[in-house]
Design a protein around this motif. Structure first.
Motif, PDB file in Angstrom:
ATOM      1  N   GLU A 431       6.518 -15.713   7.156  1.00 49.50           N
ATOM      2  CA  GLU A 431       7.429 -15.538   8.347  1.00 49.50           C
ATOM      3  C   GLU A 431       7.340 -14.415   9.153  1.00 49.50           C
ATOM      4  O   GLU A 431       7.554 -13.328   8.931  1.00 49.50           O
ATOM      5  N   GLY A 432       7.263 -14.804  10.568  1.00 49.99           N
ATOM      6  CA  GLY A 432       7.158 -13.414  11.525  1.00 49.99           C
ATOM      7  C   GLY A 432       5.663 -12.725  11.448  1.00 49.99           C
ATOM      8  O   GLY A 432       5.533 -11.706  11.991  1.00 49.99           O
ATOM      9  N   VAL A 433       4.636 -13.277  10.838  1.00 53.43           N
ATOM     10  CA  VAL A 433       3.394 -12.672  10.606  1.00 53.43           C
ATOM     11  C   VAL A 433       2.283 -13.773  10.627  1.00 53.43           C
ATOM     12  O   VAL A 433       2.422 -14.633  10.143  1.00 53.43           O
ATOM     13  N   SER A 434       1.365 -13.496  11.582  1.00 52.29           N
ATOM     14  CA  SER A 434       0.089 -14.137  11.661  1.00 52.29           C
ATOM     15  C   SER A 434      -1.012 -13.218  11.935  1.00 52.29           C
ATOM     16  O   SER A 434      -0.940 -12.401  12.758  1.00 52.29           O
ATOM     17  N   ALA A 435      -1.924 -13.414  10.913  1.00 51.25           N
ATOM     18  CA  ALA A 435      -3.098 -12.638  11.021  1.00 51.25           C
ATOM     19  C   ALA A 435      -4.585 -13.045  10.914  1.00 51.25           C
ATOM     20  O   ALA A 435      -4.251 -14.406  10.118  1.00 51.25           O
ATOM     21  N   LEU A 436      -5.728 -12.523  11.505  1.00 47.83           N
ATOM     22  CA  LEU A 436      -6.800 -13.193  11.167  1.00 47.83           C
ATOM     23  C   LEU A 436      -8.062 -11.901  11.221  1.00 47.83           C
ATOM     24  O   LEU A 436      -7.877 -11.019  12.009  1.00 47.83           O
ATOM     25  N   ALA A 437      -8.782 -12.038   9.991  1.00 47.36           N
ATOM     26  CA  ALA A 437      -9.630 -10.845   9.910  1.00 47.36           C
ATOM     27  C   ALA A 437     -11.105 -11.226   9.493  1.00 47.36           C
ATOM     28  O   ALA A 437     -10.928 -11.806   8.245  1.00 47.36           O
ATOM     29  N   GLY A 438     -12.240 -10.868  10.027  1.00 50.94           N
ATOM     30  CA  GLY A 438     -13.400 -11.147   9.374  1.00 50.94           C
ATOM     31  C   GLY A 438     -14.682 -10.806  10.387  1.00 50.94           C
ATOM     32  O   GLY A 438     -14.652  -9.885  11.277  1.00 50.94           O
ATOM     33  N   TYR A 439     -15.776 -11.582  10.103  1.00 51.04           N
ATOM     34  CA  TYR A 439     -16.714 -11.577  10.948  1.00 51.04           C
ATOM     35  C   TYR A 439     -16.891 -12.876  11.699  1.00 51.04           C
ATOM     36  O   TYR A 439     -17.026 -13.925  11.622  1.00 51.04           O
ATOM     37  N   VAL A 440     -17.464 -12.470  13.098  1.00 55.71           N
ATOM     38  CA  VAL A 440     -17.922 -13.654  14.128  1.00 55.71           C
ATOM     39  C   VAL A 440     -19.246 -13.454  14.605  1.00 55.71           C
ATOM     40  O   VAL A 440     -19.784 -12.334  15.059  1.00 55.71           O
ATOM     41  N   LYS A 441     -19.995 -14.290  14.134  1.00 53.14           N
ATOM     42  CA  LYS A 441     -21.525 -14.150  14.790  1.00 53.14           C
ATOM     43  C   LYS A 441     -21.349 -14.994  16.005  1.00 53.14           C
ATOM     44  O   LYS A 441     -21.307 -16.338  16.201  1.00 53.14           O
ATOM     45  N   ALA A 442     -21.458 -14.219  17.294  1.00 51.20           N
ATOM     46  CA  ALA A 442     -21.361 -14.757  18.453  1.00 51.20           C
ATOM     47  C   ALA A 442     -22.722 -15.704  18.948  1.00 51.20           C
ATOM     48  O   ALA A 442     -23.591 -15.583  18.292  1.00 51.20           O
ATOM     49  N   ALA A 443     -22.306 -16.174  20.279  1.00 57.97           N
ATOM     50  CA  ALA A 443     -23.423 -17.347  20.688  1.00 57.97           C
ATOM     51  C   ALA A 443     -24.748 -16.411  21.155  1.00 57.97           C
ATOM     52  O   ALA A 443     -25.864 -16.889  21.052  1.00 57.97           O
ATOM     53  N   SER A 444     -24.437 -15.063  21.374  1.00 59.68           N
ATOM     54  CA  SER A 444     -25.619 -14.080  21.702  1.00 59.68           C
ATOM     55  C   SER A 444     -26.558 -13.755  20.252  1.00 59.68           C
ATOM     56  O   SER A 444     -27.652 -13.275  20.532  1.00 59.68           O
ATOM     57  N   GLY A 445     -25.774 -13.973  19.235  1.00 61.90           N
ATOM     58  CA  GLY A 445     -26.684 -13.746  17.768  1.00 61.90           C
ATOM     59  C   GLY A 445     -25.982 -12.442  17.340  1.00 61.90           C
ATOM     60  O   GLY A 445     -26.252 -12.247  15.977  1.00 61.90           O
ATOM     61  N   ARG A 446     -25.312 -11.709  17.940  1.00 66.97           N
ATOM     62  CA  ARG A 446     -24.691 -10.478  17.623  1.00 66.97           C
ATOM     63  C   ARG A 446     -23.462 -10.754  16.626  1.00 66.97           C
ATOM     64  O   ARG A 446     -22.795 -11.783  16.871  1.00 66.97           O
ATOM     65  N   THR A 447     -23.184  -9.799  15.731  1.00 68.93           N
ATOM     66  CA  THR A 447     -22.072 -10.059  14.663  1.00 68.93           C
ATOM     67  C   THR A 447     -21.122  -9.099  15.137  1.00 68.93           C
ATOM     68  O   THR A 447     -21.302  -7.838  15.153  1.00 68.93           O
ATOM     69  N   TYR A 448     -19.931  -9.324  15.305  1.00 71.53           N
ATOM     70  CA  TYR A 448     -18.703  -8.799  15.199  1.00 71.53           C
ATOM     71  C   TYR A 448     -17.697  -8.639  14.312  1.00 71.53           C
ATOM     72  O   TYR A 448     -17.664  -9.806  13.838  1.00 71.53           O
ATOM     73  N   VAL A 449     -16.986  -7.672  14.126  1.00 78.38           N
ATOM     74  CA  VAL A 449     -15.783  -7.595  13.297  1.00 78.38           C
ATOM     75  C   VAL A 449     -14.798  -7.738  14.288  1.00 78.38           C
ATOM     76  O   VAL A 449     -14.659  -7.016  14.984  1.00 78.38           O
ATOM     77  N   ALA A 450     -13.864  -8.698  13.758  1.00 81.57           N
ATOM     78  CA  ALA A 450     -12.645  -8.908  14.514  1.00 81.57           C
ATOM     79  C   ALA A 450     -11.389  -8.925  13.676  1.00 81.57           C
ATOM     80  O   ALA A 450     -11.446  -9.628  12.550  1.00 81.57           O
ATOM     81  N   VAL A 451     -10.332  -8.218  14.050  1.00 75.65           N
ATOM     82  CA  VAL A 451      -9.236  -8.432  13.536  1.00 75.65           C
ATOM     83  C   VAL A 451      -8.054  -8.377  14.390  1.00 75.65           C
ATOM     84  O   VAL A 451      -7.923  -7.709  15.347  1.00 75.65           O
ATOM     85  N   ILE A 452      -7.191  -9.061  14.265  1.00 78.85           N
ATOM     86  CA  ILE A 452      -5.939  -9.370  15.022  1.00 78.85           C
ATOM     87  C   ILE A 452      -4.663  -9.919  14.125  1.00 78.85           C
ATOM     88  O   ILE A 452      -4.611 -10.584  13.226  1.00 78.85           O
ATOM     89  N   ILE A 453      -3.678  -9.060  14.442  1.00 76.85           N
ATOM     90  CA  ILE A 453      -2.531  -8.973  13.577  1.00 76.85           C
ATOM     91  C   ILE A 453      -0.961  -9.274  14.474  1.00 76.85           C
ATOM     92  O   ILE A 453      -1.212  -8.415  15.397  1.00 76.85           O
ATOM     93  N   LEU A 454      -0.715 -10.240  14.294  1.00 72.21           N
ATOM     94  CA  LEU A 454       0.864 -10.304  15.319  1.00 72.21           C
ATOM     95  C   LEU A 454       2.043 -10.149  14.232  1.00 72.21           C
ATOM     96  O   LEU A 454       2.136 -11.066  13.327  1.00 72.21           O
ATOM     97  N   ASN A 455       2.838  -9.401  14.639  1.00 69.25           N
ATOM     98  CA  ASN A 455       4.073  -9.349  13.933  1.00 69.25           C
ATOM     99  C   ASN A 455       5.245  -9.678  15.014  1.00 69.25           C
ATOM    100  O   ASN A 455       5.523  -8.843  15.857  1.00 69.25           O
ATOM    101  N   HIS A 456       5.838 -10.661  14.713  1.00 63.37           N
ATOM    102  CA  HIS A 456       6.960 -11.201  15.925  1.00 63.37           C
ATOM    103  C   HIS A 456       7.557 -12.408  15.415  1.00 63.37           C
ATOM    104  O   HIS A 456       7.057 -13.207  14.470  1.00 63.37           O
ATOM    105  N   ASP A 457       8.904 -12.604  15.656  1.00 67.08           N
ATOM    106  CA  ASP A 457       9.355 -13.803  15.261  1.00 67.08           C
ATOM    107  C   ASP A 457       8.679 -14.986  15.507  1.00 67.08           C
ATOM    108  O   ASP A 457       8.938 -16.223  14.626  1.00 67.08           O
TER     109      ASP A 457
END
Length: 478
Positions: A431-457
């Motif tokens: 409740e009030g939190v949504s997050a996602l964290a891990g690895y994204v293998k982009a269309a270019s073939g490069r790998t990115y670490v991505a983290v997004i955290i939202l704390n809001h009602d």
């Protein structure tokens, strides 16, 4: 004069360029993410984002990345990685049975001591295998009691309702050194129109759990998922009576629902009784808590799944109690004393420091993310993921993360053909939190670490998922 003018322009342009770079790193968000927030009236101050190419030292995107936030279940990334590196992928837990008395002609003249070893995945099937193995070890009758020694972990309290007043939900089950089937029964409701009745069965069925049924079958279509059932524990969540009542619509067909019941030792003993009798064993005594006597003799033991298999279950399906048991195990291994959340948190903190992973503002309460006070920064969480990518155990760790449009908590997300299977990311939602964290293998073939955290009602009401989707699509296009 011209040289002086050029020098002046250069001197003024350097701070301007630096300010722009700093501003982009600190304030910039992709337009798609801004639109996702704006559409739901969510301020950017509630959001933290960090994106980095695994082969580069500077982030592609850093937005409020140094603000400690509640990460929900993405905290499991920290706990599982620390466990994998500290204990190793082949680490296993052992559950043991001891005879506190002589055994003659398959009769134990004394107590049977069950020593819980903290197995995080002692399902009903594995518990049945343990009981069956004990029976085959040469014991058919126990004259004394079944003594449960669950002192491998420090007491974790008894209030499953403490977090959100939902004591019957399996996600609120508390850790125990002898936790069987997540302390959960599955109630199967089957209408029997020929008799005009409803059949109620529990799997597993603890011998000490009394199920009272007063459900009536009524004709008609199904108007609600539960069909009108009322499920209650008359003596409270830790009692041994479960009631199923109400009127059940015949049009609902078969229905199943999970309920966390009883206390961990009572549940372990009740299911032991059931499986022991099914295997042909008998028991004269009852159950009590105690500690292993010094002269008791080991008669049977069973190892758990390996840690590599356990963390896959923890992260793919976001098991809170299993993550908490990992943290307690880390504490136990670090101190030799009964595992506690405090000693486990200290072990994780020391592990991160030893690896040079910066996590300012880190707060670990139980290691699962089922907490109102746990905190980590987006950059700190990304640093954990980057370190994991360089680890010798990266294959085991990566395999534990949900795979986009394939399995776990990402099974129904990011389902476009080009993105299927190219994301390995841990989800988190409270409740009030949504997050996602891990690895994204982009269309270019490069790998990115991505983290997004939202704390809001509005985080868990669509805003978080929308922002995550926008960010991941943007990263995938890089």
């Amino acid at each position: 004069m011209l040289k002086i003018l050029r020098l002046a322009l250069l001197l003024f342009s350097i701070p301007a360029a630096t300010a722009l770079a700093d501003g982009r790193e600190r304030e910039y968000l992709p337009p798609e993410v801004e639109q996702a927030l704006s559409a739901r009236s969510v301020p950017g101050t509630s959001l933290s984002v960090y994106v980095r190419d695994i082969e580069r030292s500077e982030p592609l995107l850093s937005y409020n990345a140094d603000v400690p936030r509640n990460p929900a279940s993405t905290m499991k990334v920290v706990t599982t990685y620390a466990a994998l590196e500290t204990l190793g992928p082949a680490y296993a837990w052992t559950t043991r049975a001891y005879a506190a008395g002589p055994v003659s002609d398959q009769v134990l003249d004394g107590d049977l001591v069950l020593l819980g070893g903290g197995d995080p995945f002692m399902t009903a099937e594995r518990w049945w295998s343990f009981v069956s193995g004990l029976r085959q070890a040469g014991i058919a009758h126990i004259k004394g009691d079944v003594v449960i020694d669950n002192t491998y972990f420090a007491p974790q309290g008894h209030d499953r309702a403490a977090f959100d007043n939902q004591p019957y939900r399996s996600y609120n089950v508390l850790p125990d050194a002898l936790l069987v089937n997540f302390q959960t029964v599955t109630l199967n409701i089957v209408p029997d129109p020929a008799r005009g009745s409803v059949l109620v069965a529990a799997q597993p069925r603890p011998a000490n759990l009394e199920i009272e049924t007063s459900t009536r079958l009524q004709p008609g279509r199904c108007r609600s998922r539960s069909g009108g059932l009322v499920i209650a524990m008359p003596d409270g969540p830790y009692g041994t009576r479960l009631g199923v009542g109400g009127r059940y619509s015949s049009g609902c067909g078969q229905y199943s629902v999970n309920r966390a019941v009883m206390r961990a030792p009572d549940f372990a003993f009740g299911t032991f009784q059931t499986f022991w009798r099914e295997s042909g064993g008998t028991l004269s005594g009852g159950m009590r808590l105690g500690t292993l006597p010094g002269d008791a003799r080991l008669v049977y033991s069973q190892q758990s799944l390996t840690l590599a298999e356990i963390i896959r279950l923890v992260n793919k399906y976001s098991s809170n109690v299993m993550a908490r048991m990992l943290l307690l195990t880390l504490g136990r291994e670090a101190t030799g004393a009964p595992g506690s959340a405090a000693s486990g948190a200290q072990a994780v903190t020391e592990f991160l420091a030893a690896r040079g992973i910066r996590t300012p503002g880190l707060v670990i309460e139980n290691g699962s993310g089922l907490s109102r006070i746990e905190r980590i920064t987006a950059e700190g969480l990304a640093e954990v993921l980057l370190d994991a990518h360089r680890s010798q155990y990266m294959p085991e760790f990566a395999a534990s993360l949900p795979l986009s449009a394939t399995d776990g908590t990402l099974r129904r997300r990011f389902r476009t053909p080009e993105m299927q299977g190219r994301l390995r990311m841990k989800t988190g939602s409270l409740e009030g939190v949504s997050a996602l964290a891990g690895y994204v293998k982009a269309a270019s073939g490069r790998t990115y670490v991505a983290v997004i955290i939202l704390n809001h009602d509005s985080a868990d009401d669509g805003a978080g998922a929308a922002a995550q989707s926008a960010l991941v699509k943007w990263v995938f296009a890089q």
